[in-house]
Design an enzyme around this catalytic site. Structure first.
Site, PDB file in Angstrom:
ATOM      1  CG  ASP A  83       9.357 -30.706 -20.259  1.00 27.78           C
ATOM      2  OD1 ASP A  83       8.367 -30.180 -19.668  1.00 27.78           O
ATOM      3  OD2 ASP A  83       9.512 -31.980 -18.577  1.00 27.78           O
ATOM      4  CD  GLU A 142       7.164 -23.519 -15.191  1.00 28.46           C
ATOM      5  OE1 GLU A 142       7.864 -22.974 -14.366  1.00 28.46           O
ATOM      6  OE2 GLU A 142       7.216 -24.125 -16.334  1.00 28.46           O
ATOM      7  CG  HIS A 232       5.371 -28.477 -15.380  1.00 25.47           C
ATOM      8  ND1 HIS A 232       6.860 -28.618 -15.679  1.00 25.47           N
ATOM      9  CD2 HIS A 232       4.634 -27.866 -16.051  1.00 25.47           C
ATOM     10  CE1 HIS A 232       6.221 -27.949 -17.055  1.00 25.47           C
ATOM     11  NE2 HIS A 232       5.203 -28.018 -17.662  1.00 25.47           N
ATOM     12  CB  SER A 235       7.469 -37.915  -9.857  1.00 26.31           C
ATOM     13  OG  SER A 235       7.279 -37.679 -10.805  1.00 26.31           O
TER      14      SER A 235
END
Length: 359
Positions: A83, A142, A232, A235
């Site tokens: 990551d 990214e 990304h 959560s």
């Protein structure tokens, strides 16, 4: 089943319209929780490690923990993903240590905090793709910087993230630039900037379109039909876990994460990998605080580590179900890294892009 390329999983997810949560791991208990949830739901697994995790756990310890998961659950496909690699050297060291997928985050310079130029991003990402694909390893890039559309500030966690104020253009991935980026680099997956950020403090209010640009995902997917998009900082920061932590001595203020239903919209629009770390950290913290508070004489670490596995397992299982990954694990047929290297060499996995439609 041995470790498999992440591209294998993401292709299957695209063909069958689901998303795969990618969980950050640092220790044995986290890996056990993820694997138990994956086993119960029959889901494919992406275990990802940051540079900080590799340093914390130790390269050999972390690799063997993941290999133990492969041996214990041979029916579950597992990808081992680096990551936020900050430089090509980080990605190459991950490949040497057995990672089957790497992220070259060229949106920032090698210091992992200074926003990079577009040309720099293209160059370092293309370099990593060339090396990784030669050995069958998948690559995520990214474009754009993680940060808050609400505050305009960059985001940093675990030593990685842009510092200071970012422009609106930096905080939102441009579809035209995304097409050019993928054409030049040939990445397998693309992390896009849509207003999400790392950590628990993503939004001060329930996110709406002006601070969480889910619609931008569909625009990009329409132009990049076989490049797997990545969310990304996704959560959801469950209120019940925050409440439990605070009930047993925590002081986490009111905060909002990315609602599951917004992630589901993203999956319908082309997102195949969804990064989750904070929700699992919250689950572990809630379990540990509760267990220690309820029995203050207890000193055996297993007393609070066992419930932390249970609480985190529930979070992971819920996400597998919500993202449509449940039931898909054993449907993925094993393909080796060597097989993928041959496919890359023949051009069978090249990116397909579409030009913008002018009206």
């Amino acid at each position: 089943m041995a470790l498999v390329p992440m591209r294998l999983m993401l292709d299957h997810a695209a063909e069958n319209g689901y998303g795969i949560p990618a969980y950050n791991v640092n220790n044995m208990e986290q890996i056990q929780a993820i694997m138990q949830a994956a086993h119960e739901t029959n889901s494919p697994v992406i275990l990802q490690a940051s540079r900080g995790a590799r340093k914390y756990a130790g390269e050999n310890f972390l690799r063997h923990l993941i290999l133990a998961a492969v041996e214990t659950y041979p029916h579950i496909p597992i990808a081992m993903h680096q990551d936020h690699g900050n430089a090509p050297a980080t990605c190459y060291s991950a490949i040497r240590h057995g990672f089957t997928s790497v992220m070259m985050d060229g949106s920032l310079e090698a210091d992992a905090k200074t926003p990079a130029s577009y040309e720099y991003n293209v160059n370092v990402t293309r370099e990593v793709v060339k090396v990784a694909h030669a050995v069958g390893v998948s690559v995520e890039g990214e474009l754009g910087c993680l940060g808050s559309l609400e505050t305009g500030m960059g985001d940093q966690e675990d030593g990685h993230g842009a510092e200071g104020v970012l422009s609106h253009d930096q905080l939102l991935t441009d579809p035209d630039q995304a097409v050019d980026f993928v054409e030049q680099t040939q990445v397998d997956a693309l992390a896009v900037a849509i207003g999400t950020s790392h950590g628990a403090y993503k939004f001060t209010r329930k996110p709406t379109g002006e601070i969480l640009a889910i619609s931008r995902i569909e625009e990009i997917h329409n132009r990049l039909p076989n490049t797997h998009l990545v969310m990304h900082g996704s959560s959801s920061v469950p209120e019940d876990l925050i409440a439990l932590i605070n009930q047993y001595g925590g002081t986490i203020p009111e905060t909002y994460g990315v609602p599951v239903e917004e992630i589901q919209k993203g999956i319908k629009s082309g997102v195949r990998k969804v990064n989750i770390d904070t929700d699992n950290r919250l689950a572990i913290t809630a379990a540990v605080r509760e267990a220690l508070a309820k029995d203050t004489k207890e000193f055996d670490p297993r007393h609070f580590l066992k419930p932390s596995i249970k609480y985190m397992q529930k979070v992971c299982g819920d996400r597998y179900d919500a993202f449509g990954a449940a039931g898909q694990g054993t449907k993925i047929k094993q393909v080796t890294l060597d097989d993928f290297a041959a496919k890359y060499a023949k051009g069978e996995l090249s990116a397909i892009t579409k030009k913008a439609v002018t009206v």
